[in-house]
Design a protein around this motif. Structure first.
Motif, short mmCIF file in Angstrom:
data_model
loop_
_atom_site.label_atom_id
_atom_site.label_comp_id
_atom_site.label_asym_id
_atom_site.label_seq_id
_atom_site.Cartn_x
_atom_site.Cartn_y
_atom_site.Cartn_z
N ASP A 174 -9.52 113.88 84.95
CA ASP A 174 -10.17 115.17 84.70
C ASP A 174 -11.44 114.95 83.88
OD1 ASP A 174 -10.45 117.73 82.79
OD2 ASP A 174 -9.50 118.31 84.68
N PRO A 175 -12.54 115.62 84.24
CA PRO A 175 -13.79 115.47 83.49
C PRO A 175 -13.64 115.81 82.01
CG PRO A 175 -14.20 116.55 85.59
CD PRO A 175 -12.72 116.46 85.44
N ARG A 176 -12.78 116.78 81.71
CA ARG A 176 -12.56 117.15 80.31
C ARG A 176 -11.94 116.00 79.54
NH1 ARG A 176 -12.75 117.44 75.88
NH2 ARG A 176 -11.93 118.96 74.41
N THR A 177 -10.99 115.30 80.16
CA THR A 177 -10.37 114.15 79.51
C THR A 177 -11.38 113.03 79.33
OG1 THR A 177 -8.26 114.73 80.56
CG2 THR A 177 -8.44 112.54 79.61
N MET A 178 -12.19 112.80 80.36
CA MET A 178 -13.23 111.79 80.26
C MET A 178 -14.17 112.08 79.09
SD MET A 178 -15.00 109.15 81.41
CE MET A 178 -14.74 108.81 83.16
N LYS A 179 -14.58 113.34 78.97
CA LYS A 179 -15.48 113.72 77.89
C LYS A 179 -14.82 113.53 76.53
CE LYS A 179 -19.28 115.42 76.20
NZ LYS A 179 -20.52 114.61 76.24
N ALA A 180 -13.53 113.88 76.44
CA ALA A 180 -12.81 113.73 75.18
C ALA A 180 -12.74 112.26 74.77
CB ALA A 180 -11.40 114.32 75.30
N LEU A 181 -12.46 111.38 75.74
CA LEU A 181 -12.41 109.95 75.46
C LEU A 181 -13.77 109.44 74.97
CD1 LEU A 181 -10.30 108.79 78.52
CD2 LEU A 181 -9.65 108.47 76.13
N GLN A 182 -14.84 109.90 75.62
CA GLN A 182 -16.18 109.49 75.22
C GLN A 182 -16.53 110.00 73.83
OE1 GLN A 182 -18.44 111.06 78.50
NE2 GLN A 182 -18.30 109.15 79.68
N ASN A 183 -16.12 111.25 73.54
CA ASN A 183 -16.42 111.82 72.22
C ASN A 183 -15.75 111.04 71.10
OD1 ASN A 183 -17.98 113.81 73.38
ND2 ASN A 183 -16.40 115.40 73.28
N VAL A 184 -14.46 110.75 71.28
CA VAL A 184 -13.73 110.02 70.25
C VAL A 184 -14.26 108.60 70.11
CG1 VAL A 184 -11.44 109.20 69.50
CG2 VAL A 184 -11.67 111.43 70.59
N ALA A 185 -14.55 107.96 71.27
CA ALA A 185 -15.09 106.61 71.24
C ALA A 185 -16.44 106.58 70.54
CB ALA A 185 -15.20 106.06 72.66
N ASN A 186 -17.30 107.55 70.85
CA ASN A 186 -18.62 107.63 70.23
C ASN A 186 -18.53 107.92 68.74
OD1 ASN A 186 -19.95 107.09 72.62
ND2 ASN A 186 -20.16 109.25 73.17
N PHE A 187 -17.55 108.75 68.37
CA PHE A 187 -17.38 109.08 66.95
C PHE A 187 -17.07 107.83 66.14
CE2 PHE A 187 -14.46 109.78 63.44
CZ PHE A 187 -15.25 110.56 62.61
N TYR A 188 -16.10 107.06 66.59
CA TYR A 188 -15.76 105.85 65.86
C TYR A 188 -16.84 104.79 66.03
CZ TYR A 188 -11.22 107.46 64.39
OH TYR A 188 -10.22 108.16 63.76
N GLY A 189 -17.53 104.82 67.16
CA GLY A 189 -18.62 103.89 67.37
C GLY A 189 -19.82 104.19 66.48
N ALA A 190 -19.89 105.41 65.91
CA ALA A 190 -21.00 105.79 65.03
C ALA A 190 -20.79 105.33 63.60
CB ALA A 190 -21.20 107.30 65.06
N GLY A 191 -19.73 104.59 63.38
CA GLY A 191 -19.50 104.05 62.04
C GLY A 191 -18.90 105.05 61.08
N ASN A 192 -18.44 106.21 61.62
CA ASN A 192 -17.78 107.21 60.77
C ASN A 192 -18.71 107.70 59.65
OD1 ASN A 192 -15.75 108.92 60.04
ND2 ASN A 192 -14.70 107.40 58.76
N LYS A 193 -19.94 107.97 60.05
CA LYS A 193 -20.90 108.46 59.06
C LYS A 193 -20.83 109.96 58.96
CE LYS A 193 -24.81 106.71 60.47
NZ LYS A 193 -24.63 105.98 61.70
#
Length: 483
Positions: A464-483
């Motif tokens: 589902d596109p919504r699940t894909m987006k959620a995975l990307q959001n969480v991955a990007n959040f932690y990939g941003a160094g938790n700033k």
């Protein structure tokens, strides 16, 4: 960042850091955008620098040579200012950062994909594979098996004549021999064919790991053993007498079982003779009983499986079903540890999970028992028709094969159907719900949930596109160094 990339990076860093990836922010990884405290900061030599790893700084200005925007020491960091000025908010928790919906989405996806997803075809194929495992020589010696089938089918070609005693026996029709009525001929002839096929297989070339060749073996009076045994079966088939056929089948069984291969003989040489004998008595107890008595019991048992009701009553599905019920408990307790995870939350949840596991186990047992009975009955009917109608080159080999695996296929399908029903009754396992709830509550758990869900989603063509987006959001959040 795509799901395959997230998954591959997580697996690589898990091995690199021994499972500590993401759990220690000093370890550069995809969850902290490959930033970590430098050796200077770690030893307190210059706590103001907060170097990146790798550190690409110019002079003492604190400015990142490549990406000033990612500089955690930059004065232009409003989020840092807000977090310092509001001590009541835990800004390290993504649920205060607008990711609660995304975490719930990937958590729901993980729960959904933790449930059984086997298809009807998959269940049927699994049952057939189980049947092949019970007859490994069909896989190990395929050409040997084909050659044996051609030779043995010629001996059983009499089943094509519907008016002959052999033809009636194969079709499950009651016959009278020497004034006695007999039923259950299909199972009797199927067993005879199977045993003759094994004898023929021993007379062909073999690897010899489990069974050695019968070529050159002699009887007690010096006759060729293979020729003698083949003659016994041919004579029994010509007579059409169920008793003689049953006795010939048992004689062939005992003779061929004695030709053990290199592995069993090797085990005996190292002192395991008593253990092998004990195991053999458990697996094949009739080998040590009088031959005539065993043949009589075989006729009686075959006569009990002529109608649908009798097949259901005398199917061995109950014993096999208990095995699959045990596997259900083993899965929830040992492999997936759902029961422990449920009890970790509280006793009530743990007891609920035990109840769910019990219902699933009972469903698996009942499904296999019923399915095997139905499959065995249908297989006997279909096998008799196939063996009688098809050409002499493969007849009745195909019919025998159908009858041999139909019960296992039926049991597997029944187990699958009842498993679906049981899951519909119990709903989602509370142990899985407790596991996801616990992972979402901590930073390390969220990283773990992201990694697990990314693995599930990687091969999902209907993601589902919504699940894909959620995975990307969480991955990007932690990939941003938790700033």
């Amino acid at each position: 960042m795509s799901i395959p990339a997230v998954n591959q990076l997580a697996n690589m860093e898990f091995l690199l850091y021994g499972g500590r990836s993401g759990a220690n922010m000093n370890c550069p990884s995809f969850v902290n955008n490959y930033m970590g405290a430098s050796r200077f900061n770690a030893y307190g030599m210059n706590p103001m620098m907060n170097y990146y790893n790798p550190a690409f700084r110019g002079g003492y200005s604190g400015q990142d040579v490549f990406t000033h925007a990612n500089d955690a020491t930059s004065v232009n960091n409003p989020l840092k200012d807000v977090s310092q000025n509001n001590s009541q908010v835990d800004w390290s928790n993504p649920q205060f950062r607008g990711l609660s919906d995304d975490l719930n989405e990937i958590g729901d996806y993980y729960i959904k994909n933790s449930a059984p997803s086997e298809s009807f075809v998959g269940a049927a194929v699994g049952g057939a594979a189980f049947g092949l495992i019970n007859n490994p020589r069909m896989i190990v010696h395929p050409w040997n098996s084909i050659a044996s089938t051609k030779a043995v089918s010629e001996m059983f070609k009499g089943i094509k004549d519907e008016t002959s005693t052999l033809g009636k026996l194969w079709r499950g029709m009651p016959v009278k021999v020497n004034g006695e009525e007999f039923k259950g001929g299909y199972e009797l002839l199927s067993n005879a064919y199977s045993r003759m096929h094994k004898l023929e297989s021993l007379h062909n070339w073999k690897f010899g790991l489990f069974r050695k060749s019968i070529v050159g073996a002699k009887t007690a009076d010096g006759k060729d053993l293979y020729t003698h045994l083949k003659g016994v079966m041919e004579s029994a088939l010509k007579s059409g007498d169920p008793k003689k056929i049953a006795e010939a089948t048992e004689e062939l069984k005992r003779a061929t079982n004695a030709f053990t291969g290199l592995i069993p003989r090797g085990l005996r040489k190292i002192g395991l003779q008593d253990q092998l004998t004990w195991l053999r008595k458990k697996i094949n107890p009739t080998h040590y009983e009088p031959l005539a008595e065993v043949a009589k019991n075989s006729i009686t048992e075959a006569g009990k499986k002529t109608t649908f009701k009798q097949f259901m009553k005398h199917s061995c599905g109950i014993k096999n079903g208990i095995f699959f019920a045990g596997m259900e408990f083993l899965n929830d307790y040992v492999f997936e540890k759902k029961i422990q995870k449920a009890f970790d939350k509280d006793t009530k949840t743990g007891i609920t999970q035990l109840g769910q596991t019990l219902v699933k186990g009972v469903g698996s047992a009942a499904g296999w028992a019923i399915g095997e009975g139905v499959g065995a009955w249908a297989g006997a009917k279909l096998g008799a028709i196939a063996g009688a109608k098809l050409g002499t080159v493969i007849s009745p080999g195909v019919g025998t094969a159908i009858g041999a695996v139909a019960g296992l296929i039926g049991g597997s399908i029944g187990c699958w159907l009842f498993g679906k029903a049981a899951h519909a009754i119990t709903g989602t396992d509370v142990g899985t719900l407790a596991e996801v709830e616990k992972m979402k509550s901590t930073k390390d758990g969220q990283v773990q949930l992201l990694s697990l869900t990314a693995q599930q989603a990687e091969g999902d063509k209907k993601l589902d596109p919504r699940t894909m987006k959620a995975l990307q959001n969480v991955a990007n959040f932690y990939g941003a160094g938790n700033k």
